[in-house]
Design a protein around this motif. Structure first.
Motif, mmCIF file in Angstrom:
data_model
loop_
_atom_site.group_PDB
_atom_site.id
_atom_site.type_symbol
_atom_site.label_atom_id
_atom_site.label_comp_id
_atom_site.label_asym_id
_atom_site.label_seq_id
_atom_site.Cartn_x
_atom_site.Cartn_y
_atom_site.Cartn_z
ATOM 1 N N ARG A 1 1.192 -1.470 0.168
ATOM 2 C CA ARG A 1 0.281 0.061 -0.148
ATOM 3 C C ARG A 1 0.989 0.620 0.085
ATOM 4 O O ARG A 1 2.194 1.227 0.522
ATOM 5 N N TYR A 2 0.497 2.405 -0.383
ATOM 6 C CA TYR A 2 0.796 4.109 -0.182
ATOM 7 C C TYR A 2 0.744 4.056 1.178
ATOM 8 O O TYR A 2 0.256 4.175 2.312
ATOM 9 N N ALA B 1 2.706 9.893 2.365
ATOM 10 C CA ALA B 1 0.982 10.447 2.209
ATOM 11 C C ALA B 1 1.100 11.440 0.540
ATOM 12 O O ALA B 1 2.757 12.408 0.009
ATOM 13 N N GLY C 1 -11.246 15.607 -2.580
ATOM 14 C CA GLY C 1 -10.933 14.033 -1.843
ATOM 15 C C GLY C 1 -12.341 13.305 -2.012
ATOM 16 O O GLY C 1 -11.507 11.629 -2.023
ATOM 17 N N ARG C 2 -13.569 14.179 -2.707
ATOM 18 C CA ARG C 2 -14.590 12.290 -2.969
ATOM 19 C C ARG C 2 -14.741 12.338 -4.660
ATOM 20 O O ARG C 2 -15.085 11.337 -5.129
ATOM 21 N N GLU D 1 -4.318 7.786 -4.304
ATOM 22 C CA GLU D 1 -4.137 7.960 -3.311
ATOM 23 C C GLU D 1 -5.482 7.496 -2.706
ATOM 24 O O GLU D 1 -5.650 6.336 -1.824
ATOM 25 N N SER D 2 -6.403 8.238 -2.413
ATOM 26 C CA SER D 2 -7.727 7.520 -2.419
ATOM 27 C C SER D 2 -8.210 6.758 -3.165
ATOM 28 O O SER D 2 -9.308 5.940 -2.879
ATOM 29 N N GLN E 1 -6.796 3.921 -3.785
ATOM 30 C CA GLN E 1 -6.522 2.433 -3.294
ATOM 31 C C GLN E 1 -6.781 2.929 -1.610
ATOM 32 O O GLN E 1 -8.036 2.010 -1.335
ATOM 33 N N ARG E 2 -7.152 4.001 -1.236
ATOM 34 C CA ARG E 2 -8.293 3.712 0.172
ATOM 35 C C ARG E 2 -9.394 3.237 -0.060
ATOM 36 O O ARG E 2 -10.306 2.887 0.993
ATOM 37 N N SER E 3 -10.212 3.764 -1.304
ATOM 38 C CA SER E 3 -11.491 3.613 -1.126
ATOM 39 C C SER E 3 -11.990 2.008 -1.834
ATOM 40 O O SER E 3 -12.867 1.617 -2.226
ATOM 41 N N ALA F 1 -5.997 -2.144 -4.879
ATOM 42 C CA ALA F 1 -5.442 -1.430 -4.779
ATOM 43 C C ALA F 1 -5.297 -0.902 -6.718
ATOM 44 O O ALA F 1 -6.002 -1.664 -6.994
#
Length: 289
Positions: free
Chosen positions: A120-121, A124, A143-144, A232-233, A235-237, A240
């Motif tokens: 994962r990343y 930041a 961000g969304r 990055e966002s 990957q968080r959602s 990968a």
């Protein structure tokens, strides 16, 4: 506070779990570094560190991040020139001993699996909201959602017909970024849902999920941090993110090549591209057939 190593355009500070890199704000510092300001690199993000001779008696300290550890490097996909490498620091000749000490300290904390990709990343990405102006649109990310607002003068008729676009992070699978240093740079969003994804051979200037940089727009120091923040966002959602570099060696559709040459001709006729730039880029495009 740990050891501090001051170089040309940057200062590295060794901490217990990371390296804090602060970039100078001087006019000789690359704009990408000035935009990043500072970056905290966890030791677990590092694959290797080297110290090599530089020009005019200088020394070059260079860290290499593990694949998949840094969204900025993932988005760049090997397209950054040496002078824009945020993991490279040039040191004056009289700081060799300090550099060797710093090198040994970093090598001692490299992770046991440094030769393996990160899962994962861990570095930041630049924070959101973030925005930049491309040739054919204004791109913004909160961000969304990633929003594209088409330019009246730059956007193609295809994009105007599709209307302004808004993409939720959850529907994206990755980002494709082609450096704006040439005349055909772009940022394309890759979507998870096949029926919403554009065919791979659709040119960026006709893809509503892409913005074209063009000349003097979508600069590297604005568009690359933007791409990293989106990655990055993504990957968080979910899973990968997928990265699809538009390789310069890939063969392209002749119709796409002809369209790009036509567009370059328009830029030349408008005085935005010189005859030499037009000829050079035309030669590059024809070589891709």
């Amino acid at each position: 506070m740990g050891d501090v190593l001051a170089g040309i355009q940057a200062t590295w500070e060794f901490e217990s779990d990371s390296v804090l890199i602060r970039y100078e704000r001087g006019h000789r510092t690359p704009k990408l570094f000035q935009a990043l300001r500072e970056r905290r690199i966890p030791h677990e993000a590092l694959a290797s560190v080297t110290l090599t001779p530089g020009k005019r008696g200088t020394h070059v300290l260079r860290a290499r991040p593990r694949p998949g550890a840094d969204p900025l490097i993932a988005a760049a996909a090997g397209q950054l020139r040496e002078g824009n490498d945020p993991y490279r620091m040039v040191l004056p000749a009289d700081r060799e001993d300090a550099a060797v000490h710093f090198l040994d300290a970093l090598r001692a904390v490299l992770p046991a699996d440094a030769d393996q990709p990160a899962v994962r990343y861990v570095v930041a990405a630049p924070g959101s909201p973030i925005a930049f102006k491309a040739y054919d649109a204004r791109a913004s990310f909160d961000g969304r959602y990633v929003d594209f607002r088409w330019s009246r003068t730059g956007a193609s008729s295809t994009k105007w017909k599709a209307g302004d676009q808004s993409f939720a992070v959850g529907e994206l699978s990755g980002v494709e970024w082609r450096a704006p240093e040439g005349l055909d740079g772009y940022l394309r969003l890759l979507r998870r849902t096949p029926d919403r994804a554009a065919p791979a051979d659709v040119a960026a200037d006709k893809d509503p999920a892409a913005v074209v940089f063009g000349l003097r727009n979508g600069s590297l120091h604005e568009s690359l941090p933007f791409a990293a923040a989106v990655l990055e966002s993504v990957q968080r959602s979910g899973p990968a993110p997928a990265l699809a570099l538009a390789a310069a060696t890939a063969r392209r559709d002749p119709a796409d090549i002809a369209e790009r040459i036509r567009h370059l001709g328009e830029l030349r006729d408008a005085g935005l591209v010189t005859d030499a730039e037009f000829t050079s880029k035309k030669t590059e495009l024809l070589a891709e057939l």
